[in-house]
Design a protein around this motif. Structure first.
Motif, mmCIF file in Angstrom:
data_model
loop_
_atom_site.group_PDB
_atom_site.id
_atom_site.type_symbol
_atom_site.label_atom_id
_atom_site.label_comp_id
_atom_site.label_asym_id
_atom_site.label_seq_id
_atom_site.Cartn_x
_atom_site.Cartn_y
_atom_site.Cartn_z
ATOM 1 N N TRP A 1 -2.371 12.878 -4.620
ATOM 2 C CA TRP A 1 -1.814 11.521 -4.494
ATOM 3 C C TRP A 1 -0.298 11.529 -4.662
ATOM 4 C CZ3 TRP A 1 -2.464 7.123 -2.395
ATOM 5 C CH2 TRP A 1 -1.772 5.999 -2.832
ATOM 6 N N ILE B 1 1.207 12.728 -1.424
ATOM 7 C CA ILE B 1 1.161 11.699 -0.375
ATOM 8 C C ILE B 1 2.219 10.633 -0.646
ATOM 9 C CG2 ILE B 1 -0.234 9.838 0.623
ATOM 10 C CD1 ILE B 1 -2.713 11.546 0.024
ATOM 11 N N TRP C 1 5.621 9.552 1.584
ATOM 12 C CA TRP C 1 5.842 8.182 2.072
ATOM 13 C C TRP C 1 7.171 7.619 1.555
ATOM 14 C CZ3 TRP C 1 5.674 4.934 5.612
ATOM 15 C CH2 TRP C 1 5.751 3.556 5.409
ATOM 16 N N VAL D 1 -6.793 15.434 -7.938
ATOM 17 C CA VAL D 1 -6.680 14.097 -7.372
ATOM 18 C C VAL D 1 -5.278 13.532 -7.615
ATOM 19 C CG1 VAL D 1 -7.633 12.966 -9.429
ATOM 20 C CG2 VAL D 1 -7.786 11.834 -7.241
ATOM 21 N N PHE E 1 -9.219 7.211 -5.704
ATOM 22 C CA PHE E 1 -8.433 7.851 -4.650
ATOM 23 C C PHE E 1 -8.637 7.128 -3.316
ATOM 24 C CE2 PHE E 1 -7.494 11.111 -1.458
ATOM 25 C CZ PHE E 1 -6.239 11.513 -1.881
ATOM 26 N N ALA F 1 -6.759 3.888 -3.493
ATOM 27 C CA ALA F 1 -5.319 4.139 -3.372
ATOM 28 C C ALA F 1 -4.957 4.453 -1.921
ATOM 29 C CB ALA F 1 -4.906 5.287 -4.297
ATOM 30 N N GLY F 2 -5.841 5.199 -1.247
ATOM 31 C CA GLY F 2 -5.600 5.498 0.162
ATOM 32 C C GLY F 2 -5.597 4.240 1.007
ATOM 33 N N LEU G 1 -4.704 1.267 -0.072
ATOM 34 C CA LEU G 1 -3.417 0.625 -0.338
ATOM 35 C C LEU G 1 -2.312 1.272 0.500
ATOM 36 C CD1 LEU G 1 -1.804 -0.946 -3.204
ATOM 37 C CD2 LEU G 1 -0.761 1.243 -2.747
ATOM 38 N N MET G 2 -2.330 2.598 0.560
ATOM 39 C CA MET G 2 -1.286 3.308 1.306
ATOM 40 C C MET G 2 -1.350 2.951 2.785
ATOM 41 S SD MET G 2 1.259 5.259 1.137
ATOM 42 C CE MET G 2 1.354 6.185 -0.390
#
Lengths: 185, 571
Positions: free
Chosen positions: A24, A27, A31, A20, B543, B546-547, B549-550
């Motif tokens: 993250w 990703i 970005w 996890v 997760f 957080a996704g 938020l992204m």
């Protein structure tokens, strides 16, 4: 143990990282890189950039240049304070002076023309804020900032000072007109 | 001359933490003074918000700018740094079970900070130094305005070096084995950034003070801005490192949570040290004369690697809570761990609201407005205070409040005063501040200036009216400020009440000259997190959050560039 205790006595660096976290981090890193490269991208493909062009200037000399500019191109005055409205030739160098507590002069520009806007302060720091499009630049004494500016919509704009400049800061309001070239051709 | 080293320790029966007597006194003094300044700064903030509420406009222009200067200095510097010094002493002496280095110098640091803060506060109150916290030259303040800040900074620097000294003593006297705890590591990050920050402050404020008394003829305004923001912005990066440490600490205290991975969390702190201090550029994006290359590299913290660090903490802090909750059996679905969290415990609620608010409001807005071109839409509008109320008030201050609600009873060996009222505290302050940030950002998007007494421009040669929505937003900001300040007042009442009127804790520990046991990490196996979670993700709920938020981050970023594309062209 917990975050307020020392980590495991084994070499904690070797603890495998959970999937996890790895996913993250990947990703987030992608970005971050997109955001980083988007800024130079906009310099190439976008139309809203400031080149960084600026010159050191003596405030008194800048004021003198503004006064010459104003006396040459004034077309009328406004309000009971006789504030000059200046209509410079399309595409020319234009001047805007920030001083306690005025924007001098009022500029009248043609839509679609590109001007070299030269702006500086006679005294303290000021903030050039063009409303309602909400474009904002810092104005420093001793620095002449050159922005190649192309108004794309005609109308009446406000020039607000948005850097605190003393007790009458809230009265430091100027005007800027953008006119259609066809109107008075 | 030799001083007897005080080696008195006590062990807190509830938390198991070990307090060194001189360290405990210093932590108490710094924390209590911090809270008093918070109360003063909060009251000033209410006056600011009520003046910027157009229909109320409480103060006249002169008083407004004086109060606004005071609000900025007292909260952004004085409250925060006093609390951070307490936190540094806590993270070194208490967490490492070590005597604090040079406690007498600690009192010197405390006195310098207090005297410095008082000198600057008096200069501001006298009315001749309404120059805002930033005191941009060549607008002059009274010499004492700068002098007080310099003394304050020297005090804070001494406190920082006491922290480093304590780490050295702990290593030397072997009070712990292995590596320092993650929270201490985070505090070390904050302390390293603090040295850089205070150095910037000295480099610019000492010449400016000399200029104000006539020994230097001129300070270049652009150079001033560049170096001053090495103080002004980096000091907020101390806050980030400090409040992230507090998040980890509270997760550990409330849930017994351990970091998902020491390597990842420490790596993220290390990124802060490497990249966070170049952020002074954020404030110069609309300035003349700096090249785009310089602006892009610096405003992005070198490819956003410090932002990456915050995004990592944004996952690993709630992730560590999720893992701890799932191990306790709250392992159903995505969000049972969150539903079953102790929302009535203000220590947890404050920490979690701080985390979410900092990420969604302060974090996203900060990165977006720090993009070189978007900044032209935001620079010096009230969007900027909106952003930093999301970071400093909602993020840092609320995290420190939550920490205090746990720490002060432990320190003073008393029970929390009015615990039922305290439950409301993080919600009132957190939601009130979040709404304030939101409304200020909204008004800023509509062009409303920061640091501006009258958005109606009364007395000006021309007229200009902002959209009605801008006025509504400023009114709503005022109402939200009342809510936030109510939460802040409850905090001050609870803390001061605990110190003076709190019920004595049932079990009180006495001082002893016995050396505390050496702190040891567990000899646990270095494996993953077993079978909890979903599909090999031990923290799937985090997760998903957080996704989310992204997603908001990406959409909001491109909305801003989209709007920028519609305005006048300039190059």
């Amino acid at each position: 143990m917990t975050a307020i205790h020392p980590p495991s006595t084994r070499v904690w660096w070797k603890q495998p990282v959970d999937r996890v976290e790895l996913v993250w981090i990947a990703i987030a890193l992608v970005w971050c890189l997109i955001m980083f490269f988007f800024m130079p991208f906009w310099h190439v493909y976008g139309n809203q950039n400031y080149s960084g062009e600026a010159y050191r200037v003596n405030p008194d000399q800048f004021v003198a240049k503004v006064n010459d500019f104003v006396s040459e191109y004034t077309v009328r005055t406004e309000t009971d304070r006789n504030i000059p409205v200046v209509r410079p030739p399309a595409g020319s160098d234009i001047y805007l002076l920030a001083r306690l507590w005025q924007w001098h002069p009022v500029l009248e520009l043609e839509k679609g023309q590109t001007y070299r806007l030269r702006v500086s302060s006679a005294d303290w720091q000021h903030g050039l804020s063009i409303q309602p499009i909400n474009l904002n630049f810092q104005v420093l004494p001793g620095y002449e900032m050159v922005i190649n500016i192309t108004p794309t919509e005609s109308g009446e704009y406000a020039v607000v000072c948005n850097e605190y400049c003393g007790i009458m800061h809230h009265t430091m309001l100027g005007k800027l007109y953008v006119v259609d070239p066809a109107e008075d051709a | 001359m030799s001083f007897e080293i005080n080696r008195e320790f006590r062990t807190c029966p509830k938390s198991g933490l070990v307090f060194h007597r001189p360290a405990e006194r210093l932590i108490k003094a710094n924390a209590v003074v911090a809270v008093i300044f918070l109360a003063v700064g909060g009251a000033l903030g209410l006056l600011v918000a009520l003046t910027r509420w157009p229909a109320v406009q409480l103060l006249n222009a002169q008083h407004f700018y004086t109060v606004l200067t005071g609000h900025g200095v007292v909260l952004l510097l004085v409250w925060i740094l006093f609390f951070e010094i307490a936190l540094l002493y806590f993270c070194s002496s208490v967490l490492l079970r070590c005597r604090i280095a040079t406690p007498r110098m600690g009192w010197l640091a405390f006195a310098l900070m207090l005297i410095g803060a008082a000198i600057t506060a008096i200069a501001i109150l006298q009315g001749g130094s309404s120059v805002m916290m930033t005191s941009y030259v060549p607008m002059p303040a009274e010499p004492n305005f700068y002098l007080g800040l310099i003394l304050f900074a020297v005090g804070a620097l001494i406190g920082t070096f006491i922290f480093f000294g304590t780490l050295v003593i702990a290593k030397d006297e072997k009070t712990y084995e292995g590596s320092i705890p993650l929270v201490t590591f985070g505090a070390l990050t904050a302390a390293i950034i603090a040295v850089f920050t205070i150095a910037c402050g000295a480099i610019i404020l000492i010449p400016t003070w000399l200029w104000s008394i006539g020994y230097i003829s001129e300070i270049d305004p652009l150079m001033y801005r560049l170096i001053w923001w090495g103080l002004g912005h980096s000091s907020q990066q101390i806050n980030v490192a400090a409040h992230v440490s507090v998040w980890y600490a509270i997760a550990a205290i409330v849930f017994g949570a351990k970091p998902m991975s020491e390597k990842v969390s420490r790596g993220a702190f290390f990124l802060y040290i490497l990249f966070i201090s170049i952020a002074s550029a954020h404030h110069l994006l609309g300035d003349p004369g700096l090249s785009s290359e310089w602006k892009i590299f610096n405003t992005s913290y070198a490819m956003y690697l410090a932002v990456l660090a915050s995004l990592v903490h944004g996952l690993t802090v709630p992730g560590s809570v999720e893992v701890a909750q799932r191990k306790k059996g709250h392992n159903k679905g995505l969000f049972e761990w969150l539903r079953k969290a102790p929302w009535g415990n203000p220590v947890f609620a404050g920490m979690f609201l701080s985390l979410v608010g900092f990420g969604f409001i302060g974090g996203i807005s900060g990165v977006v407005m720090g993009a070189e071109q978007i900044n032209f839409l935001i620079h010096n509008t009230i969007y900027v205070p909106g952003h930093f109320h999301g970071t400093v008030a909602l993020g840092t201050t609320l995290a420190f409040m939550a920490m205090s609600l746990w720490l002060v009873p432990v320190l003073f060996q008393r029970e929390l005063f009015l615990p039922r009222l305290a439950k409301w505290q993080p919600w009132l302050f957190g939601i009130g501040t979040a709404l304030q940030a939101f409304f200020m950002m909204g008004a800023g998007t509509l062009g409303v200036s920061r640091r501006h007494w009258d958005i109606a421009f009364t007395g000006s040669a021309f007229e200009w009216a902002y959209p009605g929505m801008a006025y509504t937003m400023m009114a709503l900001n005022g109402i939200s400020a009342i809510m936030a300040v109510t939460g802040g007042m409850i905090f001050v009442v609870v803390i001061v009440g605990t110190v003076f009127f709190g019920k004595r804790a049932g079990e009180v520990s006495g001082w002893s000259l016995d050396r505390p046991d050496t702190l040891r990490g567990p000899a646990e196996a270095l494996t993953g997190h077993g079978s909890i979670g979903v599909k090999g993700f031990p923290a799937p709920g985090t997760f998903v959050l957080a996704g989310f938020l992204m997603l908001i981050f990406v959409v909001y970023y491109f909305i801003n560039y989209g709007y920028l594309a519609s305005v006048w062209k300039f190059s």
